[in-house]
Motif scaffolding. Structure first.
Motif, PDB file in Angstrom:
ATOM      1  N   LEU A  50      51.468  67.793  38.028  1.00  0.00           N
ATOM      2  CA  LEU A  50      52.438  66.759  37.703  1.00  0.00           C
ATOM      3  C   LEU A  50      53.470  67.462  36.893  1.00  0.00           C
ATOM      4  O   LEU A  50      54.610  67.244  37.206  1.00  0.00           O
ATOM      5  N   ALA A  51      52.890  68.373  36.018  1.00  0.00           N
ATOM      6  CA  ALA A  51      53.922  69.144  35.212  1.00  0.00           C
ATOM      7  C   ALA A  51      54.920  70.042  36.076  1.00  0.00           C
ATOM      8  O   ALA A  51      55.954  70.169  35.900  1.00  0.00           O
ATOM      9  N   GLN A  52      54.153  70.703  36.837  1.00  0.00           N
ATOM     10  CA  GLN A  52      54.903  71.490  37.719  1.00  0.00           C
ATOM     11  C   GLN A  52      55.758  70.881  38.704  1.00  0.00           C
ATOM     12  O   GLN A  52      57.047  71.574  38.915  1.00  0.00           O
ATOM     13  N   ALA A  53      55.279  69.691  39.402  1.00  0.00           N
ATOM     14  CA  ALA A  53      56.320  68.938  40.071  1.00  0.00           C
ATOM     15  C   ALA A  53      57.503  68.515  39.380  1.00  0.00           C
ATOM     16  O   ALA A  53      58.700  68.584  40.206  1.00  0.00           O
ATOM     17  N   ALA A  54      57.383  67.951  38.204  1.00  0.00           N
ATOM     18  CA  ALA A  54      58.621  67.719  37.282  1.00  0.00           C
ATOM     19  C   ALA A  54      59.394  68.827  37.165  1.00  0.00           C
ATOM     20  O   ALA A  54      60.576  68.647  37.128  1.00  0.00           O
ATOM     21  N   HIS A  55      58.820  69.964  36.968  1.00  0.00           N
ATOM     22  CA  HIS A  55      59.842  71.069  36.586  1.00  0.00           C
ATOM     23  C   HIS A  55      60.272  71.636  37.895  1.00  0.00           C
ATOM     24  O   HIS A  55      61.709  71.757  37.868  1.00  0.00           O
ATOM     25  N   ALA A  56      59.938  71.513  39.042  1.00  0.00           N
ATOM     26  CA  ALA A  56      60.294  71.571  40.119  1.00  0.00           C
ATOM     27  C   ALA A  56      61.638  70.835  40.490  1.00  0.00           C
ATOM     28  O   ALA A  56      62.780  71.297  41.289  1.00  0.00           O
ATOM     29  N   ALA A  57      61.468  69.652  40.129  1.00  0.00           N
ATOM     30  CA  ALA A  57      62.595  68.597  40.452  1.00  0.00           C
ATOM     31  C   ALA A  57      63.874  68.837  39.563  1.00  0.00           C
ATOM     32  O   ALA A  57      64.888  68.432  39.964  1.00  0.00           O
ATOM     33  N   GLY A  58      63.778  69.736  38.530  1.00  0.00           N
ATOM     34  CA  GLY A  58      64.691  70.050  37.745  1.00  0.00           C
ATOM     35  C   GLY A  58      65.496  71.357  37.875  1.00  0.00           C
ATOM     36  O   GLY A  58      66.258  71.825  37.137  1.00  0.00           O
ATOM     37  N   TYR A 129      52.347  62.655  48.351  1.00  0.00           N
ATOM     38  CA  TYR A 129      53.315  63.664  47.645  1.00  0.00           C
ATOM     39  C   TYR A 129      53.631  63.069  46.192  1.00  0.00           C
ATOM     40  O   TYR A 129      53.117  62.063  45.761  1.00  0.00           O
ATOM     41  N   LEU A 130      54.188  64.044  45.526  1.00  0.00           N
ATOM     42  CA  LEU A 130      54.457  63.598  44.011  1.00  0.00           C
ATOM     43  C   LEU A 130      55.906  63.009  44.112  1.00  0.00           C
ATOM     44  O   LEU A 130      57.025  63.684  44.730  1.00  0.00           O
ATOM     45  N   ALA A 131      56.195  62.008  43.376  1.00  0.00           N
ATOM     46  CA  ALA A 131      57.782  61.540  43.279  1.00  0.00           C
ATOM     47  C   ALA A 131      58.536  61.426  41.861  1.00  0.00           C
ATOM     48  O   ALA A 131      57.772  61.454  40.900  1.00  0.00           O
ATOM     49  N   VAL A 132      59.664  62.150  41.951  1.00  0.00           N
ATOM     50  CA  VAL A 132      60.392  62.114  40.565  1.00  0.00           C
ATOM     51  C   VAL A 132      61.689  61.613  40.680  1.00  0.00           C
ATOM     52  O   VAL A 132      62.490  61.736  41.683  1.00  0.00           O
ATOM     53  N   LYS A 133      62.226  61.066  39.861  1.00  0.00           N
ATOM     54  CA  LYS A 133      63.584  60.199  39.935  1.00  0.00           C
ATOM     55  C   LYS A 133      64.562  61.416  39.682  1.00  0.00           C
ATOM     56  O   LYS A 133      64.517  62.160  39.010  1.00  0.00           O
ATOM     57  N   GLN A 141      70.710  56.495  42.021  1.00  0.00           N
ATOM     58  CA  GLN A 141      69.261  56.864  41.609  1.00  0.00           C
ATOM     59  C   GLN A 141      68.657  57.152  43.054  1.00  0.00           C
ATOM     60  O   GLN A 141      69.202  56.558  44.054  1.00  0.00           O
ATOM     61  N   ALA A 142      67.805  58.153  43.121  1.00  0.00           N
ATOM     62  CA  ALA A 142      67.125  58.557  44.285  1.00  0.00           C
ATOM     63  C   ALA A 142      65.733  58.750  43.817  1.00  0.00           C
ATOM     64  O   ALA A 142      65.312  59.283  42.597  1.00  0.00           O
ATOM     65  N   THR A 143      64.782  59.259  44.727  1.00  0.00           N
ATOM     66  CA  THR A 143      63.588  59.556  44.452  1.00  0.00           C
ATOM     67  C   THR A 143      63.556  61.266  45.235  1.00  0.00           C
ATOM     68  O   THR A 143      63.734  61.448  46.418  1.00  0.00           O
ATOM     69  N   ALA A 144      63.003  62.020  44.365  1.00  0.00           N
ATOM     70  CA  ALA A 144      62.821  63.565  44.935  1.00  0.00           C
ATOM     71  C   ALA A 144      61.324  63.616  45.413  1.00  0.00           C
ATOM     72  O   ALA A 144      60.514  63.115  44.778  1.00  0.00           O
ATOM     73  N   ARG A 145      60.954  64.066  46.627  1.00  0.00           N
ATOM     74  CA  ARG A 145      59.731  64.101  47.052  1.00  0.00           C
ATOM     75  C   ARG A 145      59.391  65.525  46.765  1.00  0.00           C
ATOM     76  O   ARG A 145      59.989  66.616  47.362  1.00  0.00           O
ATOM     77  N   VAL A 146      58.434  65.840  46.092  1.00  0.00           N
ATOM     78  CA  VAL A 146      57.839  67.044  45.704  1.00  0.00           C
ATOM     79  C   VAL A 146      56.681  67.506  46.280  1.00  0.00           C
ATOM     80  O   VAL A 146      55.633  66.508  46.170  1.00  0.00           O
ATOM     81  N   GLY A 152      53.922  77.636  44.603  1.00  0.00           N
ATOM     82  CA  GLY A 152      54.245  76.611  43.604  1.00  0.00           C
ATOM     83  C   GLY A 152      54.696  75.310  44.301  1.00  0.00           C
ATOM     84  O   GLY A 152      54.826  75.188  45.438  1.00  0.00           O
ATOM     85  N   TYR A 153      55.251  74.524  43.339  1.00  0.00           N
ATOM     86  CA  TYR A 153      55.962  73.092  43.921  1.00  0.00           C
ATOM     87  C   TYR A 153      57.618  73.329  43.994  1.00  0.00           C
ATOM     88  O   TYR A 153      58.305  74.008  43.735  1.00  0.00           O
ATOM     89  N   ALA A 154      57.864  72.405  45.012  1.00  0.00           N
ATOM     90  CA  ALA A 154      59.392  72.328  45.413  1.00  0.00           C
ATOM     91  C   ALA A 154      59.742  70.917  46.052  1.00  0.00           C
ATOM     92  O   ALA A 154      58.753  70.127  46.295  1.00  0.00           O
TER      93      ALA A 154
END
Length: 285
Positions: A50-58, A129-133, A141-146, A152-154
């Motif tokens: 989850l932490a890696q996915a959040a980082h990838a979204a940023g 998948y993992l979702a990040v706002k 607003q949109a949802t990023a699919r990670v 790693g994650y992207a």
């Protein structure tokens, strides 16, 4: 099959299938059985994932993708033709959107093939998948699919709105999952499957149903349409998988594209624009 009213994401690879593996939500073997099922909860992703996915979204790359996505939404609102929108240079407009990832990564659970086929001990859903706002400078607003990649994650796709996050927040003491072919969202509480939106209420009733009854229901809907089935071999969409919806910008009726092998990954701004579909807002409990 009912038309899918969800809006498309731009890729269909699965966290549950592993890095670089196409999403095969309905890949599975086994047979349904009449006895009550022993139904565990789906395996949740690790905190490190989850932490890696959040980082990838940023990351800068993810923010650029999100910026282009928000511009494409603007183009769609202006009814810009697909070919004209795809050719337009939107680099500066995308940068001006200044999108930022907001909040934690959230797992999105989707109906499991093993559950459909009645495999003993299978959970009703698995992580898709993992979702990040993602939030633009103008507040859209949109949802990023990670998803996991080789290194790693992207972020592999974007979707308008934050429905996945809204439904996950309604999980309460259980977990939420989607039956994507119906755009139905459910909440599992104990041995009960409870509806979270109108499509789910049409599926299981206002007060929901038991996990065992729901397993029989989805077995009837999908067991004969899995990859390798007669349905697939007769060239009817290649078997049921949770693929993206692919429509032109002039088409206002989102629907599922049933495709074998997990569907196609959209590449480039033009493909992203073509696969953009806005779904009906429905986050009612």
């Amino acid at each position: 099959m009912r038309k899918n009213t969800r809006r498309a994401l731009t890729a269909t690879t699965s966290l549950a299938a592993g890095a670089g593996v196409s999403l095969g939500l309905f890949l599975g073997t086994g047979s349904a059985h009449a006895a009550d099922l022993s139904v565990p909860a789906p395996k949740a992703p690790a905190a490190t994932d989850l932490a890696q996915a959040a980082h990838a979204a940023g990351t800068a790359q993810a923010r650029e993708m999100a910026g282009r996505f928000f511009v494409h939404l603007d183009q769609r609102a202006r009814h810009l033709p697909v070919d004209q929108a795809a050719r337009a240079d939107i680099t500066a407009q995308a940068a001006a959107k200044s999108p930022e990832a907001a909040g934690d990564a959230v797992p999105v659970y989707s109906l499991s093939a093993d559950f459909v086929t009645g495999k003993t001990g299978s959970a009703p859903a698995q992580v898709a998948y993992l979702a990040v706002k993602s939030v633009s400078a103008d507040g859209r607003q949109a949802t990023a699919r990670v998803e996991p990649q080789q290194h790693g994650y992207a972020v592999v796709g974007m979707a308008q709105g934050t429905d996945e996050l809204a439904y996950a927040a309604k999980a309460k003491d259980g977990y939420a999952f989607t039956e994507p072919q119906l755009n139905a969202w459910y909440r599992v509480s104990g041995q009960q499957v409870l509806p979270l939106n109108e499509s789910a209420r049409q599926s299981v009733g206002e007060h929901g149903t038991t996990l065992t009854a729901y397993q029989h229901l989805v077995h009837q809907r999908y067991a004969d349409k899995l990859p390798g089935s007669v349905y697939q071999k007769s060239h009817k969409y290649g078997g049921v998988t949770p693929a993206t919806g692919t429509v032109s910008l002039a088409d206002t009726t989102p629907r599922a594209l049933l495709a074998g092998g997990g569907g196609a990954v959209a590449a480039g701004a033009g493909a992203l624009l073509i696969t953009l579909v806005t779904r009906r807002r429905d986050t009612t409990a």
